[in-house]
Scaffold this active site. Structure first.
Site, mmCIF file in Angstrom:
data_model
loop_
_atom_site.group_PDB
_atom_site.id
_atom_site.type_symbol
_atom_site.label_atom_id
_atom_site.label_comp_id
_atom_site.label_asym_id
_atom_site.label_seq_id
_atom_site.Cartn_x
_atom_site.Cartn_y
_atom_site.Cartn_z
ATOM 1 N N GLU A 1 2.514 5.949 3.096
ATOM 2 C CA GLU A 1 3.069 4.955 4.022
ATOM 3 C C GLU A 1 4.488 4.609 3.566
ATOM 4 O O GLU A 1 5.389 4.414 4.376
ATOM 5 C CB GLU A 1 2.189 3.697 4.002
ATOM 6 C CG GLU A 1 2.756 2.586 4.853
ATOM 7 C CD GLU A 1 1.865 1.351 4.882
ATOM 8 O OE1 GLU A 1 0.637 1.480 4.693
ATOM 9 O OE2 GLU A 1 2.412 0.259 5.093
ATOM 10 N N SER B 1 0.848 -1.207 0.000
ATOM 11 C CA SER B 1 0.000 0.000 0.000
ATOM 12 C C SER B 1 0.875 1.246 0.000
ATOM 13 O O SER B 1 1.792 1.358 0.818
ATOM 14 C CB SER B 1 -0.888 0.025 1.244
ATOM 15 O OG SER B 1 -1.777 -1.056 1.187
#
Ligand code: FAD
Length: 345
Positions: free
Chosen positions: A337, A265
């Site tokens: 992230e 992600s």
């Protein structure tokens, strides 16, 4: 030159392509690169950097990092993925070093008869970053397993080993105190459920086999083959393989986690938005959008893939498209992230 300085020079390789140490397969040549195998070697490198006034950047398997095409000159890039140790302190407490692959925890759990670590199966990356990022799978997260963390404060001239208890680590969703401090995680003690069956000693050579190939395990396909084959071997040797491991395998292979180069992600979810980033990207119709060699995964809207020799700028271009789209339509800027390492100026 004294022995310690000599060792520093031996441990630091010259002109190493960071692409080979990143699951993105992206990153130019580092002037200096080291892969310490022990805490002592890590300390020698940190000490040498201090002596010579060199900057350094510590990482693990490179599965959550976008390296630049032109890494900062003179910086020592230190990958801890060869510093892989695990030992039982007692039945329910283990010491794990920062370079141990997270997935090895699930394998050790199978062999040592404890169930609390299945969630780490096929979770790419090493323990140090797993703690730094508070890596998670569904409701399980590293911060809940850790009892204490051993670290070195890079701002402390003595570079002495320090310890912090889990309750002081400020663990929350994809957050920890280590993201706010110049601290290098060396290892941790984790608490595991008491073994359910008589404990077998040793990891049966799995750790040694990992160390022989660990240089290559930043490649996601090789990472997957290694751990899925080791678990198949255990099954052949009559170890019961819990259903949770097969479910994880199905979920990750179904989402093509190991067939393309990626860092998983790209953005952290923003739960206040009421939907995952992947779902928002889907609503924006951005899945499959390509730029240069990069592409937003057709299978998972929160993954940006290196599908054809992408550069860091190709990835960042698509990252900006997603950020702008989400800001315009849903009113917030998503937080990456993936750690974006800046280019040399
Ligand atoms: C296909 C795929 C699926 C993924 N699925 C998940 C998932 O389900 N859940 C999840 O949480 N994550 C997931 N990730 C992300 C990744 O697995 C985790 O973030 C993992 O913790 C990264 O480990 P690493 O060793 O590769 O970290 P790296 O990429 O090497 O480093 C990441 C960051 O941690 C810092 N760091 C690393 N080691 C240390 C240390 N010893 N001390 C201080 N700082 C350190 C680095 O400086 C860097 O800022 C996925 C990634 C991929 C590629």
């Amino acid at each position: 030159m004294n022995d310690r300085n000599q060792l520093f020079h031996t441990l630091c390789k010259r002109q190493v392509r960071l692409a080979e140490h990143s699951s993105y397969g992206i990153g130019g040549e580092a002037d200096y690169f080291a892969m310490p195998e022990t805490a002592e070697q890590l300390m020698t490198i940190l000490d040498g950097c201090k002596t010579y006034g060199m900057e350094y950047f510590v990482f693990g398997m490179g599965t959550n990092i976008l390296f630049p095409e032109r890494p900062r000159r003179g910086t020592v890039f230190i990958s801890l993925k060869n510093f892989a140790e695990i030992r039982q302190i007692d039945g329910s407490t283990w010491f794990i070093s920062s370079g141990l692959p997270l997935s090895m925890l699930s394998v050790a759990g199978l062999i040592w008869g404890t169930s609390g670590l299945h969630f780490t199966y096929l979770l790419p990356g090493c323990v140090g970053a797993g703690i730094y990022m508070n890596a998670k799978y569904h409701d399980d997260q590293m911060g809940d397993k850790v009892e204490k963390v051993y670290y070195v404060d890079a701002a402390d001239p003595s570079l002495s080993l320090q310890v912090i208890r889990a309750e002081d680590c400020r663990f929350s969703y994809k957050q920890s105190i280590f993201q706010q401090k110049p601290w290098i995680i060396v290892g941790a003690e984790i608490r595991v459920p008491e073994p359910e069956a008589p404990v077998q000693s040793g990891l049966g050579g799995i750790l040694e086999r990992y160390k022989e190939g660990s240089g290559k395990l930043s490649s996601l396909s090789q990472f997957y083959s290694f751990f899925s084959n080791e678990v198949k071997e255990l099954q052949l040797r009559n170890h019961a393989i819990p259903g949770q491991l097969s479910d994880i395998d199905k979920y990750r292979t179904g989402n093509r986690h190991f067939t393309s180069r990626s860092c998983g992600s790209f953005f952290k979810n923003n739960y206040a938005a009421g939907a995952s980033i992947g779902a928002l990207v889907d609503r924006l119709n951005l899945k499959g959008l390509a730029h240069g060699g990069a592409m937003i995964s057709p299978y998972h809207g929160n993954m940006i893939l290196n599908h054809n020799d992408a550069t860091a700028s190709d990835i960042l271009y698509l990252k900006d498209i997603i950020s702008e789209g989400i800001y315009r339509h849903f009113g917030f800027i998503p937080e990456p992230e993936v750690v974006i390492v800046p280019e040399d100026k």
